[in-house]
Design a protein around this motif. Structure first.
Motif, PDB file in Angstrom:
ATOM      1  N   LEU A 117     -15.327-114.205 -28.315  1.00 20.43           N
ATOM      2  CA  LEU A 117     -15.543-115.196 -28.270  1.00 20.43           C
ATOM      3  C   LEU A 117     -14.376-116.132 -26.907  1.00 20.43           C
ATOM      4  O   LEU A 117     -13.863-116.287 -27.484  1.00 20.43           O
ATOM      5  CB  LEU A 117     -15.999-116.866 -29.374  1.00 20.43           C
ATOM      6  CG  LEU A 117     -17.189-115.894 -30.184  1.00 20.43           C
ATOM      7  CD1 LEU A 117     -17.436-116.916 -30.691  1.00 20.43           C
ATOM      8  CD2 LEU A 117     -18.392-115.628 -29.361  1.00 20.43           C
TER       9      LEU A 117
ATOM     10  N   GLU B 232     -16.402-120.533 -26.950  1.00 22.93           N
ATOM     11  CA  GLU B 232     -17.552-120.361 -27.348  1.00 22.93           C
ATOM     12  C   GLU B 232     -17.336-120.397 -29.114  1.00 22.93           C
ATOM     13  O   GLU B 232     -18.124-120.721 -29.529  1.00 22.93           O
ATOM     14  CB  GLU B 232     -18.088-119.162 -27.424  1.00 22.93           C
ATOM     15  CG  GLU B 232     -19.010-118.843 -25.542  1.00 22.93           C
ATOM     16  CD  GLU B 232     -18.456-117.764 -24.844  1.00 22.93           C
ATOM     17  OE1 GLU B 232     -19.071-116.938 -24.104  1.00 22.93           O
ATOM     18  OE2 GLU B 232     -18.091-116.665 -25.808  1.00 22.93           O
TER      19      GLU B 232
ATOM     20  N   LEU C 182     -23.148-117.575 -24.928  1.00 17.11           N
ATOM     21  CA  LEU C 182     -22.713-117.729 -26.350  1.00 17.11           C
ATOM     22  C   LEU C 182     -24.221-116.802 -27.290  1.00 17.11           C
ATOM     23  O   LEU C 182     -23.776-116.045 -28.271  1.00 17.11           O
ATOM     24  CB  LEU C 182     -22.720-118.966 -27.719  1.00 17.11           C
ATOM     25  CG  LEU C 182     -22.691-119.017 -29.051  1.00 17.11           C
ATOM     26  CD1 LEU C 182     -21.458-118.249 -29.093  1.00 17.11           C
ATOM     27  CD2 LEU C 182     -22.716-120.249 -29.508  1.00 17.11           C
TER      28      LEU C 182
END
Length: 237
Positions: free
Chosen positions: A160, A164, A207
């Motif tokens: 991520l 995110e 995401l």
């Protein structure tokens, strides 16, 4: 240590002006003038923030931004995208590739400095106290800055970006809660954010691609029409 900024601008006079302006504000700056050099300098310097012109020789700013966001580095920089155009489509495309904010040329020096300071305040803020958020399918470890998705036989580490990760931590800290866009903006960027609410939708879409079995029919991050988003998962122990 001074926050570090990489300036990527093909017009040398503009790049020099931005560098002088920000160095007067006590930032450590380096500049380059094409997309390929931007990627090389990014790898070498690992800057806190990148000021990235949209139109560049070699690789344009959109491609540079996309490639940076795909790389797994210890530092995930904020990206402020510059462009000579003001059309809505440019803002949408810029944000969809992972830019954090957007500034149309010509811009005022005061506004540029304000946006740079706002972005860097977000990256330099204290993170939350050591905390682990758990749901049935996810674990987010704030201290280790790691997020895992629990698969059938193993835990998969999620790759991520900084934003995110913050979004995932926000959702897993209160599963079932409905968040509107302004609340998520405040969680991700703070109350001094200058940009548009639609950047939340962009981060949600990014995401979803990483955690949803089918992003077009989300299982975990549900859209609440007219309000915002809700994260649906059973709280863990």
């Amino acid at each position: 240590m001074k926050p570090s900024i990489l300036i990527v601008e093909d017009e040398i006079e503009i790049a020099r002006f931005i560098q002088q302006l920000l160095e007067q504000e006590d930032f450590a700056c380096q500049s380059c003038h094409d997309g390929l050099d931007a990627l090389r300098f990014y790898q070498q310097l690992q800057p806190d923030l990148i000021i990235l012109d949209l139109k560049l020789p070699g690789l344009d700013g959109l491609e540079v931004c996309t490639r940076i966001r795909k790389q797994a580095n210890t530092k995930d920089p904020y990206i402020l995208m510059l462009t000579a155009k003001g059309e809505e489509i440019d803002r949408v495309i810029g944000l969809s590739t992972g830019a954090d904010d957007y500034l149309v040329k010509p811009f005022s020096p005061i506004e540029l400095v304000a946006r740079v300071r706002a972005l860097l305040r977000r990256s330099l803020r204290q993170t939350e106290a050591a905390q682990v958020y758990r749901t049935e399918h996810f674990t987010v470890d704030m201290e280790q800055h790691r997020a895992y998705q629990h698969m059938s036989s193993t835990d998969e580490l999620l790759e991520l970006t900084m934003l995110e990760f913050k979004l995932m931590a926000t959702f897993t800290s209160t599963p079932g809660r409905v968040w509107n866009r302004m609340q998520l903006l405040d969680k991700l960027w703070g109350d001094d954010y200058f940009g548009e609410e639609r950047v939340v939708d962009t981060q949600i879409a990014r995401l979803r691609k990483k955690i949803e079995p089918d992003p077009s029919q989300p299982t975990f991050i549900k859209t609440v029409k007219g309000v915002g988003y809700r994260f649906e998962d059973t709280p863990g122990t």
